[in-house]
Scaffold this motif. Structure first.
Motif, mmCIF file in Angstrom:
data_model
loop_
_atom_site.group_PDB
_atom_site.id
_atom_site.type_symbol
_atom_site.label_atom_id
_atom_site.label_comp_id
_atom_site.label_asym_id
_atom_site.label_seq_id
_atom_site.Cartn_x
_atom_site.Cartn_y
_atom_site.Cartn_z
ATOM 1 N N SER A 109 0.839 -1.194 0.000
ATOM 2 C CA SER A 109 0.000 0.000 0.000
ATOM 3 C C SER A 109 0.872 1.240 0.000
ATOM 4 C CB SER A 109 -0.929 0.014 1.224
ATOM 5 O OG SER A 109 -0.171 0.005 2.415
ATOM 6 N N GLY A 110 0.267 2.353 -0.415
ATOM 7 C CA GLY A 110 0.993 3.608 -0.459
ATOM 8 C C GLY A 110 0.996 4.192 -1.853
ATOM 9 N N THR A 111 2.065 4.869 -2.191
ATOM 10 C CA THR A 111 2.210 5.473 -3.516
ATOM 11 C C THR A 111 3.442 4.902 -4.196
ATOM 12 O OG1 THR A 111 3.632 7.322 -2.846
ATOM 13 C CG2 THR A 111 1.245 7.601 -2.526
ATOM 14 N N ASN A 112 3.646 5.315 -5.446
ATOM 15 C CA ASN A 112 4.816 4.821 -6.169
ATOM 16 C C ASN A 112 6.123 5.303 -5.543
ATOM 17 O OD1 ASN A 112 3.666 7.379 -7.378
ATOM 18 N ND2 ASN A 112 5.696 7.402 -8.319
ATOM 19 N N GLN A 113 6.071 6.386 -4.771
ATOM 20 C CA GLN A 113 7.282 6.876 -4.103
ATOM 21 C C GLN A 113 7.452 6.306 -2.701
ATOM 22 O OE1 GLN A 113 8.989 11.066 -4.896
ATOM 23 N NE2 GLN A 113 6.830 11.372 -4.457
ATOM 24 N N ARG A 114 6.353 6.261 -1.969
ATOM 25 C CA ARG A 114 6.421 5.804 -0.578
ATOM 26 C C ARG A 114 5.379 4.712 -0.382
ATOM 27 N NH1 ARG A 114 6.514 9.916 4.443
ATOM 28 N NH2 ARG A 114 8.714 9.949 3.831
ATOM 29 N N PHE A 115 5.861 3.477 -0.337
ATOM 30 C CA PHE A 115 4.948 2.349 -0.182
ATOM 31 C C PHE A 115 5.430 1.454 0.946
ATOM 32 C CE2 PHE A 115 7.969 1.509 -3.574
ATOM 33 C CZ PHE A 115 8.545 0.311 -3.185
ATOM 34 N N GLY A 116 4.486 0.746 1.533
ATOM 35 C CA GLY A 116 4.796 -0.141 2.643
ATOM 36 C C GLY A 116 4.360 -1.553 2.355
ATOM 37 N N LEU A 117 4.754 -2.441 3.250
ATOM 38 C CA LEU A 117 4.471 -3.867 3.083
ATOM 39 C C LEU A 117 4.006 -4.412 4.418
ATOM 40 C CD1 LEU A 117 4.716 -5.940 0.778
ATOM 41 C CD2 LEU A 117 7.003 -6.475 1.600
ATOM 42 N N ARG A 118 2.885 -5.150 4.395
ATOM 43 C CA ARG A 118 2.349 -5.745 5.610
ATOM 44 C C ARG A 118 2.084 -7.226 5.376
ATOM 45 N NH1 ARG A 118 -2.814 -2.665 6.259
ATOM 46 N NH2 ARG A 118 -2.415 -2.133 4.066
ATOM 47 N N GLY A 119 2.428 -8.024 6.357
ATOM 48 C CA GLY A 119 2.219 -9.466 6.258
ATOM 49 C C GLY A 119 3.301 -10.218 7.001
ATOM 50 N N GLU A 120 3.347 -11.525 6.789
ATOM 51 C CA GLU A 120 4.294 -12.368 7.505
ATOM 52 C C GLU A 120 4.814 -13.472 6.595
ATOM 53 O OE1 GLU A 120 3.558 -13.229 11.728
ATOM 54 O OE2 GLU A 120 3.738 -15.364 11.193
ATOM 55 N N MET A 121 6.102 -13.779 6.733
ATOM 56 C CA MET A 121 6.743 -14.854 5.993
ATOM 57 C C MET A 121 7.513 -15.715 6.989
ATOM 58 S SD MET A 121 8.202 -12.729 2.682
ATOM 59 C CE MET A 121 8.997 -11.455 3.675
ATOM 60 N N HIS A 122 7.810 -16.951 6.588
ATOM 61 C CA HIS A 122 8.624 -17.797 7.466
ATOM 62 C C HIS A 122 9.561 -18.663 6.635
ATOM 63 C CE1 HIS A 122 5.353 -20.648 6.495
ATOM 64 N NE2 HIS A 122 6.266 -21.583 6.692
#
Length: 256
Positions: A109-122
């Motif tokens: 989510s966010g914009t093409n300049q400032r975007f974030g990532l939410r979730g989990e990996m293992h």
């Protein structure tokens, strides 16, 4: 089946089902096109080396935080994407060999300049970790990567790994085989790396028990601090001293 190689050592294949929506904002120029949909990663391989800068004195210490500049007027789109993976993501480089699975979809989510990532990996069983000093390889027992920032990619990691360090026997100064850490010994060493990647904390423990400084010295030069002091005092057998010195490989000049 889009195939990408965004940088040397990174290759990926993915499918996407995306929609770009435009809204007439009238005089409000802040109404940006909005990108939504799903991205499915068919494969991803990361083989580029990770350069570790610093020496043993900075091991496990906080890293410098870089301040980024951001101008909202340069944003072109906003995004809400869901990223899934058909197969585990593969990492194989100088420090890490692992397969990373996504528990659920990652949200971009966010914009093409400032975007974030939410979730989990293992990390899946069978992964291996090499520290930037010494030659020991750690088997990853558990590895979790959590992301929970809608404005930047800020992973929080929690990795537990173990290795066995074996040292062959050596003769003491008197010529007889000594006991304890100066003989053929085995330590089971556990590593716990946790925290944000820009402030990663690393704890090392061992069985039989050693201080963390002793564990780092053992992995790097093959001796503990007490044995190093004995070498300096001339009370430790020359055979063990030479054997320990011969194990130095990829060590920082801080060791010398």
């Amino acid at each position: 089946n889009v195939r990408l190689a965004p940088a040397p050592g990174i290759t990926a294949a993915l499918d996407a089902d995306l929609q770009l929506a435009f809204e007439d904002g009238g005089l409000d120029r802040r109404k940006l096109p909005h990108l939504t949909g799903d991205v499915v990663v068919g494969s991803l391989e990361y083989t580029r080396p990770i350069n570790v800068v610093g020496d043993l004195g900075s091991f496990g210490s906080a890293k410098r935080t870089d301040i980024e500049t951001y101008d909202p007027s340069l944003d072109a789109i906003t995004m809400d994407l869901r990223v899934r993976a058909k197969t585990p993501l593969r990492i194989k480089n100088n420090l890490l060999e692992a397969q990373i699975a996504l528990d659920n979809a990652l949200v971009v989510s966010g914009t093409n300049q400032r975007f974030g990532l939410r979730g989990e990996m293992h990390a899946l069983p069978g992964g291996r970790l090499r520290l930037p000093f010494g030659t020991s390889v750690f088997d990853i027992q558990q590895g979790i990567i959590r992301l929970d920032d809608s404005t930047r990619i800020a992973p929080h990691v929690d990795i537990q790994a173990t290795t066995e360090y074996r040292r062959t026997s050596a003769q003491s100064a008197s010529g007889s085989s000594s006991t304890g850490s100066a003989t053929g010994s085995t330590w089971r060493i556990a590593l716990h790396a946790y925290g944000d990647t820009n402030d990663l904390k690393i704890d090392l423990t061992s069985d039989p028990s050693l201080q963390q400084e002793d564990i780092v010295l053992l992995l790097t030069v093959g001796i503990t601090r007490a044995e190093a002091d004995q070498i300096q005092a001339g009370t430790l057998g020359a055979g063990l001293a030479l054997e320990a010195l011969s194990t130095i490989k990829n060590a920082s000049t801080a060791v010398t």
